[in-house]
Design an enzyme around this catalytic site. Structure first.
Site, PDB file in Angstrom:
ATOM      1  N   LEU A  46       0.866  -1.317  -0.020  1.00  0.00           N
ATOM      2  CA  LEU A  46      -0.025  -0.017  -0.031  1.00  0.00           C
ATOM      3  C   LEU A  46       0.782   1.436  -0.091  1.00  0.00           C
ATOM      4  O   LEU A  46       1.821   1.315   0.754  1.00  0.00           O
ATOM      5  CB  LEU A  46      -1.039  -0.036   1.457  1.00  0.00           C
ATOM      6  N   HIS A 106      28.652   4.926   1.038  1.00  0.00           N
ATOM      7  CA  HIS A 106      27.907   5.115   2.205  1.00  0.00           C
ATOM      8  C   HIS A 106      28.545   5.867   3.581  1.00  0.00           C
ATOM      9  O   HIS A 106      28.420   5.740   4.551  1.00  0.00           O
ATOM     10  CB  HIS A 106      27.230   3.948   2.852  1.00  0.00           C
ATOM     11  N   HIS A 122      17.372   7.721  -7.361  1.00  0.00           N
ATOM     12  CA  HIS A 122      16.940   8.371  -6.156  1.00  0.00           C
ATOM     13  C   HIS A 122      17.836   9.507  -5.787  1.00  0.00           C
ATOM     14  O   HIS A 122      18.629   9.831  -6.596  1.00  0.00           O
ATOM     15  CB  HIS A 122      17.299   7.362  -5.005  1.00  0.00           C
ATOM     16  N   GLU A 176       6.886   2.939  -2.997  1.00  0.00           N
ATOM     17  CA  GLU A 176       5.454   3.743  -2.973  1.00  0.00           C
ATOM     18  C   GLU A 176       5.039   4.073  -4.078  1.00  0.00           C
ATOM     19  O   GLU A 176       3.672   4.012  -4.292  1.00  0.00           O
ATOM     20  CB  GLU A 176       5.681   4.711  -1.752  1.00  0.00           C
ATOM     21  N   ASP A 183      26.801   8.322  -4.672  1.00  0.00           N
ATOM     22  CA  ASP A 183      25.597   7.437  -4.447  1.00  0.00           C
ATOM     23  C   ASP A 183      24.711   8.428  -3.798  1.00  0.00           C
ATOM     24  O   ASP A 183      24.862   8.849  -2.683  1.00  0.00           O
ATOM     25  CB  ASP A 183      25.824   6.221  -3.754  1.00  0.00           C
ATOM     26  N   GLU A 196      15.496   5.931  -0.881  1.00  0.00           N
ATOM     27  CA  GLU A 196      16.088   4.948  -1.357  1.00  0.00           C
ATOM     28  C   GLU A 196      16.971   4.237  -0.386  1.00  0.00           C
ATOM     29  O   GLU A 196      16.892   2.843  -0.464  1.00  0.00           O
ATOM     30  CB  GLU A 196      16.765   5.240  -2.571  1.00  0.00           C
ATOM     31  N   GLU A 197      17.939   5.307   0.086  1.00  0.00           N
ATOM     32  CA  GLU A 197      18.761   4.417   1.119  1.00  0.00           C
ATOM     33  C   GLU A 197      17.978   3.392   2.138  1.00  0.00           C
ATOM     34  O   GLU A 197      18.783   2.651   2.675  1.00  0.00           O
ATOM     35  CB  GLU A 197      19.839   5.458   1.680  1.00  0.00           C
TER      36      GLU A 197
END
Lengths: 736, 736
Positions: free
Chosen positions: A265, A550, A372, A429, A382, A420-421
């Protein structure tokens, strides 16, 4: 008389000429061709593609990147909102923007550390004194790394908790690693330290808990990321691209993609949310990532027996299992490791930014291009390397649209996904909210997340149907600094395979994972997808990913000095991806090759027969129906290809190309089975779903055989047989 | 001079004229209209529809029925195979057949009694003597009823078993009935006798078992089927349409549709089959249907207290609960009822017969028309009345095709389904096997099973989108024996409702059940479906269905004497159904009205608000998102309707009508959610799925509210909200 005759003749000719003109232009033919005829049959314009390639500007990409990486822009932070505004500004620009751009917000469940009370990892002796404390932030080499908005390294979705115990080293945190350890010592009440790789982030803790492990530390071994190098005095960043000793890979420690509380959902304000305590895909015990400098200080003090050779890393000591705990000779002997985690979950509003160029002929056919926008810290590589490329593509195309020089045949949709991360949340969604419309109308989804991991070669993965269009595009773009070597020619040197149809060709990977935002498109919606980037020369490094991944070191400085000085690899990706995009959007006949899907199915089948047929037969399960299905797919694909070759689509009815395109567009949809994988969230594509078996074949079958569950194997054979036969049928126009 | 001037002028005009002619015809315009232009914009031909109506022949329908009902044709028997051959012969006829016809076999799990050892129901006294034996076959009034191929009445899928116990009367076998009984006596070890109605066949046993009931007898009370009449000397068949005393309704005692062993998979030879013992939707205890003559002999002897008024039927005695067992004053006192069932399951090959008329303009758009072919005995009404109508429709259309006079715009597919009586098996296996292709391409599915229950009025159910085309067709067809009263005008007198848009109109029912072969199309595939028949004047009878239903009395004799003498109601159904079919197949713009869907959603919403909003609010669940979704659907529907009205589709690009038609075709698909009803096999349509609540509204929400499961209610509100918003979006051409 001659004069008269001439006059007569002239008048006659004049009258004839006037008549011809009247006849030709003056009288509407009952059936004159309507004005839309030529528009409908317009095909991709090669001149326009060359123009596009010429106009893609590496310096503009560099400026995009600089702008996108000014501040940390972790999902839902002020920095993220600044990038939302920047995307909107760019896509609404009156000279270079799109037809429309807007934001779409979702209320999603994220997880953050406590800014005021950082998570800590320490060694405490029996009287409670702290003998050692791990760094709670990464060392700053640039002002940027000292930005107060740099989030402390943490394991998103790891629970808060305070645990203490004897340390053990558990390699990569796979089930087999804990089993190995458990065979020699009791893991009950221990803290495990594991290195990244081999198992998913969350799994390192999920796998540990059943053995009684109470907390987990995760680090990146220099062996895996730095080709063994460790010193920031001369070896690592800022002297090279390698990870400094205090660098820590952040990440989402959640297995399933999408907002965790609203499965299937879209996470709107009023949407039903499952209770947080019902989440099963997150760590059940506290977990915290640390830098390798701290990891070394702990691992090299461990007692117990030496771990197996495969568990050893680059630290100049033997990696022991742990007594459990530290060695008798260590200054940490008898001490515990203490882990204090203060993470907490929060509902936050996250935005996707959407932009559209309306299609002229088939506005209801969508080609989607996305990446993203959110990062962990500054996220230069990234994801901003991808966003910078996307913005350059939209600049060139937007300019053409605004100038009235071009409009795609099909609608182009651009998505700048949020969060996204934390687990591909924005794109998932979106896919959930728009599922019906997207699955009915989307021709393809193209993902360019990290656009440049390194500057050696193109890397591509995607549905077999798009292999050919990627090849076409990559042959038209040259590699950086060359006027003659194409991306294709370069690529085939780095990564190739033998195709039954084409011989030696570059290798296009399968989309079997959920590594980026294509996951919901391919796995959940069955939309033909592809993912492009520039990547490593694997003969030069064994780094599992670019080392600053990251961390706080993934900055503009890092990208421009160590990843792609001059931004020409970025430019190459933009040219290649834009070329593919234009072909998807403008071709009269979709540039999809269904026979290439047949080749993949045949490879899958051959692998399955090789690996499983004997066992299956011994257990009364036949592979014959599957073989028949793959054969029927091959025949249907060959037949459609022949029909296409025999067609003159530009001169046949416009419905003819629409029909064939519908068949090609919906081919991947035919492989969906929403009930095939009840335990794999969002996976419905029976060819590409993730599998735990290492055999590159039908994942449901492989997983069942691995468990020696023959009923399940038979069931999955039937599922995939039915899907392939059904897909074969969709390649024919007629019913039967 | 005048002559010369005239000559000159004439020559000039002639030259001008020749010029005009050359200009008009001689010079190819760069873009003259191609030959397919007019074909692409061709719309439904009203003259052709009138021709079709005129040619539908009641006598030909009668002959079809006579042929189809020569012998009993229970699924997979020799009689069934004879009808397969007959269908193939008709559809392959060189003058009146279709473009192609073929059979498709599935290997399915059926259940039959043992021909050599009939199931028995008897009363045995304490010493084991048989005091009474129920009839093991129905009384023959015609030779046909004595055909050795008449299957003994039985409960298909009821288990074999031998049980004995005191008899109790359990009304309709609902859970509440057993609860009522259980409150006054112990059901442990009893045999329950129940009447048809109120609960599904299998549920009468599934509901009983938890109370300790060991066997179940089922009968049809004359109150429910015969308006109270019972005597075959002057009241029932052969004197009227009413059920004779020995008549027994056979039936499938299995809840889910499709082959029971291959859920979601087409039942081919190699398909994975679940173990028979894993079936949960079939009776767990022996069960057997009997005639009301035998039921009366048992019920009127029961002891115990009198059953409630609502449980009483037409027998001239008080229906008691049972002591348990018979009354002290009965000749059966102290005796047990003994039930010996010898049913057994078998894998059998069942055929669908398929036929096709290829579409000229959009061959890849399918309009499907179907009915099952198998019966329980001779099946004159169920299903052959429908098959006879289908064959007459295909005769008229096939003739036009063979004569080159007509070819539909879209492809027509005809299905003669096998094994419907065992649980819609043929149509379900077809839907499962062809799922991807059908869901991508099918415009609509039309079902005409029993075409004439009685000759009073049309009855229709379907998606709201097809209400309008049913009305159009029914206004063009007159009722039997009238030149002026249309089917529509007659219908509105029998069944009507007030529409917000149209005022008083005939009532088109919702497709919320799985009563015939439309189930897999609408519930599983989300294909817009409709079901047509001629039916009762409800003021004249309260028979729950025509009395010979599923008995040996459902013969040609019965149909032609008591259901439709002259076969003019059959003719009326053929004309109406064929008219709808032609409009679905030939209209340039699909005759679907999406605003009528909005009206239904508004009704559903109003019913839900009325019934649930206060309770939901009290439990913290808001209905606002659902209200917004329904509003957005209404707006989108209004907007699409306006676009359509403003269009001139015959003169716009052929892609424009295709785009709008795709939107209309796929609208019902947008309501599918394969995970919404994990416990309801094959139900994916969140609007039409079956529900246990009596409120005509969103079934998932209603069921959850009924159980006071507020989390589940909230979840289903979100599911339906997302489905409706998604569906609304599919009505717009643009992305946003």
């Amino acid at each position: 008389m001659l004069k008269k005759v001439l006059l007569f003749a002239f008048a006659g000719f004049a009258a004839l000429a006037v008549g011809i003109l009247i006849g030709h232009f003056g009288i509407g033919k009952g059936s004159s061709a309507p004005s839309w005829m030529s528009e409908l049959s317009r095909d991709v314009d090669e001149t326009f593609i060359q123009e596009f390639i010429a106009e893609v500007d590496n310096m503009k990409i560099q400026e995009n990147l600089r702008e996108l990486t000014r501040v940390p822009h972790m999902a839902t932070t002020a920095g993220d909102e600044a990038t939302v505004q920047y995307m909107l500004k760019r896509w609404r620009d009156k000279d270079t923007g799109l037809d429309a751009a807007w934001r779409e917000d979702y209320r999603i469940y994220l997880s953050f550390p406590d800014k005021d009370t950082p998570n800590t990892v320490s060694v405490v002796n029996t009287s409670g004194s702290v003998l050692y404390a791990a760094q709670d932030k990464e060392k700053a080499y640039l002002l940027k790394q000292d930005d107060p908005e740099v989030v402390q390294p943490y394991a998103a979705y790891g629970p808060a908790g305070h645990v203490e115990g004897k340390l053990v080293y558990a390699n990569q945190g796979k089930v087999s690693d804990y089993e190995t350890l458990n065979a020699t010592l009791s893991l009950n009440g221990t803290i495990a330290i594991v290195r990244y790789g081999g198992a998913g982030r969350a799994d390192k803790a999920i796998n540990a808990a059943p053995f009684g492990v109470v907390g987990v530390l995760v680090y990146t071994d220099p062996y895996d990321i730095n080709d063994g190098l460790m010193s920031d005095e001369n070896e690592t960043y800022p002297h090279s691209w390698y990870l400094p000793p205090s660098g820590v890979e952040r990440g989402s420690y959640k297995n399933d993609f999408g907002d965790p509380l609203t499965p299937y959902l879209a996470a709107k304000n009023g949407t039903y949310r499952i209770p947080v305590e019902d989440l099963t895909d997150v760590p059940p015990i506290p977990i915290q990532p640390i830098g390798f400098e701290d990891a070394r200080a702990l691992i090299c003090e461990l007692g117990g027996s030496a771990a197996p050779a495969g568990w050893q890393g680059s630290f100049p000591c033997t990696y022991n299992f742990g007594g459990p705990g530290f060695a008798g000779g260590s200054h940490f002997r008898d001490s515990d490791v203490k882990l204090d985690v203060y993470n907490r979950g929060e509902l936050r509003d996250s935005a996707n930014v959407m932009g559209v160029i309306r299609g002229s002929v088939e506005p209801d056919r969508y080609v989607i291009y996305g990446n993203h926008r959110d990062s962990w810290v500054h996220g230069a590589i990234d994801p901003s390397s991808g966003t910078a490329v996307m913005l350059e593509i939209t600049r060139v195309l937007g300019q053409k649209v605004k100038a009235g020089q071009w409009r795609p045949r099909r609608t182009l949709i651009f998505g700048s996904w949020g969060a996204e991360e934390f687990g591909l949340i924005g794109s998932t969604e979106y896919a959930e909210e728009y599922a019906s419309k997207l699955s009915q109308r989307t021709v393809a989804y193209m993902n360019v997340d990290i656009s440049v991991f390194a500057n050696a070669t193109l890397r591509a993965s995607g549905s077999p149907t798009v292999q050919n269009v990627i090849f076409t595009a990559s042959k038209q773009v040259n590699i950086p600094g060359s006027d003659s070597v194409s991306v294709y020619d370069n690529w085939i040197r780095y990564s190739n395979r033998t195709s039954t149809a084409y011989g030696n060709i570059p290798n296009v990977g399968y989309m079997t994972g959920a590594g980026s935002d294509y996951a919901s498109f391919v796995h959940y919606l069955g939309i033909t997808s592809l993912d492009l980037s520039y990547t490593y020369d694997r003969s030069k490094t064994r780094a599992r990913i670019y080392p600053a991944y990251h961390t706080a070191y993934d900055t503009f400085d890092y990208a421009s000095r160590y990843i792609d000085p001059g931004f020409t690899s970025h430019q190459t990706v933009a040219r290649t991806a834009g070329n593919v995009l234009l072909r998807l959007a403008d071709s009269l006949l979709l540039p999809f090759n269904c026979s290439d899907y047949a080749e993949t199915l045949e490879q899958y089948l051959a692998a399955a027969v090789d690996a499983f047929e004997a066992q299956l037969q011994a257990n009364g399960v036949s592979m014959e129906p599957l073989k028949e299905a793959v054969k029927s797919f091959r025949m249907a694909a060959t037949s459609l290809d022949q029909d296409i070759r025999a067609s003159d689509l530009a001169n046949e009815t416009p419905l003819r190309s629409r029909m064939i395109n519908d068949q090609l567009m919906l081919l991947d949809r035919a492989f969906l089975d929403p009930l095939a994988f009840p335990n794999k969230y969002g996976y419905r594509h029976v060819i590409w779903a993730s599998g735990s078996s290492g055999v590159p074949t039908f994942p449901g079958v492989a997983d069942a055989v691995e468990k020696e569950d023959w009923a399940q194997a038979h069931k999955h054979l039937s599922i995939v047989t039915q899907a392939i036969s059904g897909a074969a049928r969709t390649l024919a126009e007629t019913h039967r």
